[in-house]
Design a protein around this motif. Structure first.
Motif, mmCIF file in Angstrom:
data_model
loop_
_atom_site.group_PDB
_atom_site.id
_atom_site.type_symbol
_atom_site.label_atom_id
_atom_site.label_comp_id
_atom_site.label_asym_id
_atom_site.label_seq_id
_atom_site.Cartn_x
_atom_site.Cartn_y
_atom_site.Cartn_z
ATOM 1 N N GLY A 55 0.817 -1.213 0.000
ATOM 2 C CA GLY A 55 0.000 0.000 0.000
ATOM 3 C C GLY A 55 0.848 1.259 0.000
ATOM 4 N N TYR A 56 1.946 1.239 0.749
ATOM 5 C CA TYR A 56 2.861 2.388 0.751
ATOM 6 C C TYR A 56 3.468 2.584 -0.646
ATOM 7 C CZ TYR A 56 6.729 5.440 1.963
ATOM 8 O OH TYR A 56 7.604 6.496 2.006
ATOM 9 N N LEU A 57 3.907 1.481 -1.256
ATOM 10 C CA LEU A 57 4.491 1.579 -2.593
ATOM 11 C C LEU A 57 3.456 2.033 -3.618
ATOM 12 C CD1 LEU A 57 6.713 -1.632 -2.631
ATOM 13 C CD2 LEU A 57 7.471 0.748 -2.402
ATOM 14 N N LEU A 58 2.256 1.495 -3.532
ATOM 15 C CA LEU A 58 1.181 1.895 -4.443
ATOM 16 C C LEU A 58 0.849 3.366 -4.277
ATOM 17 C CD1 LEU A 58 -1.046 0.810 -6.443
ATOM 18 C CD2 LEU A 58 -2.484 0.546 -4.417
ATOM 19 N N ASP A 59 0.831 3.823 -3.054
ATOM 20 C CA ASP A 59 0.525 5.228 -2.784
ATOM 21 C C ASP A 59 1.604 6.153 -3.320
ATOM 22 O OD1 ASP A 59 -1.031 7.335 -1.642
ATOM 23 O OD2 ASP A 59 0.337 7.377 0.076
ATOM 24 N N HIS A 60 2.861 5.825 -3.049
ATOM 25 C CA HIS A 60 3.945 6.740 -3.404
ATOM 26 C C HIS A 60 4.416 6.615 -4.844
ATOM 27 C CE1 HIS A 60 3.928 7.514 0.835
ATOM 28 N NE2 HIS A 60 4.733 8.529 0.632
ATOM 29 N N VAL A 64 0.009 9.169 -5.574
ATOM 30 C CA VAL A 64 0.480 10.537 -5.348
ATOM 31 C C VAL A 64 1.012 11.172 -6.640
ATOM 32 C CG1 VAL A 64 2.172 11.956 -4.113
ATOM 33 C CG2 VAL A 64 0.871 10.212 -2.881
ATOM 34 N N PRO A 65 1.858 10.478 -7.437
ATOM 35 C CA PRO A 65 2.316 11.102 -8.686
ATOM 36 C C PRO A 65 1.187 11.380 -9.688
ATOM 37 C CG PRO A 65 3.759 9.296 -8.132
ATOM 38 C CD PRO A 65 2.594 9.236 -7.189
ATOM 39 N N ALA A 66 0.163 10.540 -9.706
ATOM 40 C CA ALA A 66 -0.952 10.738 -10.636
ATOM 41 C C ALA A 66 -2.050 11.625 -10.041
ATOM 42 C CB ALA A 66 -1.540 9.393 -11.038
ATOM 43 N N ASN A 67 -1.821 12.145 -8.844
ATOM 44 C CA ASN A 67 -2.770 13.012 -8.145
ATOM 45 C C ASN A 67 -4.124 12.314 -7.960
ATOM 46 O OD1 ASN A 67 -3.477 15.278 -6.734
ATOM 47 N ND2 ASN A 67 -4.014 16.478 -8.549
ATOM 48 N N LEU A 71 -8.454 8.218 -4.155
ATOM 49 C CA LEU A 71 -8.759 6.801 -4.366
ATOM 50 C C LEU A 71 -7.967 5.875 -3.440
ATOM 51 C CD1 LEU A 71 -8.848 6.720 -8.257
ATOM 52 C CD2 LEU A 71 -10.771 6.807 -6.686
ATOM 53 N N ARG A 72 -7.329 6.426 -2.436
ATOM 54 C CA ARG A 72 -6.494 5.622 -1.549
ATOM 55 C C ARG A 72 -7.248 4.471 -0.908
ATOM 56 N NH1 ARG A 72 -3.144 10.349 1.566
ATOM 57 N NH2 ARG A 72 -1.347 10.336 0.174
ATOM 58 N N LEU A 73 -8.373 4.754 -0.265
ATOM 59 C CA LEU A 73 -9.107 3.697 0.430
ATOM 60 C C LEU A 73 -9.592 2.622 -0.533
ATOM 61 C CD1 LEU A 73 -11.189 5.603 3.123
ATOM 62 C CD2 LEU A 73 -9.251 4.099 3.456
ATOM 63 N N ASP A 123 2.266 9.246 8.071
ATOM 64 C CA ASP A 123 3.612 9.408 8.623
ATOM 65 C C ASP A 123 4.610 9.783 7.552
ATOM 66 O OD1 ASP A 123 2.889 8.953 11.210
ATOM 67 O OD2 ASP A 123 3.505 6.857 11.238
ATOM 68 N N ASP A 124 4.631 9.051 6.460
ATOM 69 C CA ASP A 124 5.505 9.305 5.314
ATOM 70 C C ASP A 124 6.976 9.434 5.727
ATOM 71 O OD1 ASP A 124 6.102 9.556 2.681
ATOM 72 O OD2 ASP A 124 5.714 11.707 2.594
ATOM 73 N N ARG A 125 7.482 8.409 6.425
ATOM 74 C CA ARG A 125 8.888 8.387 6.839
ATOM 75 C C ARG A 125 9.733 7.427 6.010
ATOM 76 N NH1 ARG A 125 8.822 7.925 13.333
ATOM 77 N NH2 ARG A 125 7.319 9.550 13.767
#
Length: 190
Positions: A55-60, A64-67, A71-73, A123-125
């Motif tokens: 999920g972190y990889l999919l998000d980042h 996020v790059p495709a704005n 649609l995260r959830l 968190d985004d650490r």
């Protein structure tokens, strides 16, 4: 390295998803029997690790790059649903002594998995921190599940007043466990 170990310890004991954030309480109350508790704890720990990291990889890398952060959830829920079946099949072949069949609804309804991915995105650490948080949350869920099953067995054999039997005493027990885990606050600051 120390920060990752502290994050793992903090997610498992101090910021426990079941006791600190009331997420994943429904599987806690539904699981019964020593083997089912360990099967559910192991399956949840692996699912949290997989969904948290992917999920972190999919998000980042995609959302996020495709704005498409709105649609995260939907993306994380789809990822969780797609991973449950193969995970349960793999675990059943790897550990045939544990009863993994019938855990699909408990894993699907576990709000702790989506809550974990939301916490990782806030968190985004970095990926290492997301993996440590996911593993710690899964192990913490398994620990609370095991402790709660022991507590349920001890309460079951005692004379409980009629209005407190069943769900009320289980909720009181979960609240007392949460208060006990609050004593660990301040050990690790992350």
């Amino acid at each position: 390295m120390t920060e990752i170990v502290l994050t793992l310890f903090s997610a498992a004991l101090i910021n426990n998803l079941v006791l600190h954030w009331p997420l994943g309480v429904d599987p806690l109350l539904a699981a019964n029997g020593r083997k089912q508790v360990h099967a559910l704890g192991l399956a949840t720990a692996f699912l949290m690790l997989m969904v948290g990291a992917l999920g972190y990889l999919l998000d980042h890398w995609l959302l996020v790059p495709a704005n498409l952060t709105s649609l995260r959830l939907f993306a994380w829920l789809s990822l969780s649903v797609l991973l449950i079946g193969p995970l349960l099949h793999w675990l059943a072949r790897w550990l045939p002594a544990l009863p993994f069949e019938g855990l699909w609804p408990l894993l699907l309804a576990n709000a702790g998995i989506l809550g974990l991915t939301l916490l990782n995105s806030q968190d985004d650490r970095g990926l290492g921190h997301a993996i440590a948080t996911s593993l710690g949350a899964g192990l913490g869920f398994w620990l609370v599940l095991s402790l709660f099953d022991d507590l349920r067995q001890r309460v079951f054999n005692n004379d409980i007043p009629l209005p407190f039997r069943g769900l009320p005493i289980q909720l009181i027990s979960a609240g007392l466990m949460a208060v006990a885990f609050l004593g660990l606050r301040g050990l690790v600051k992350t």
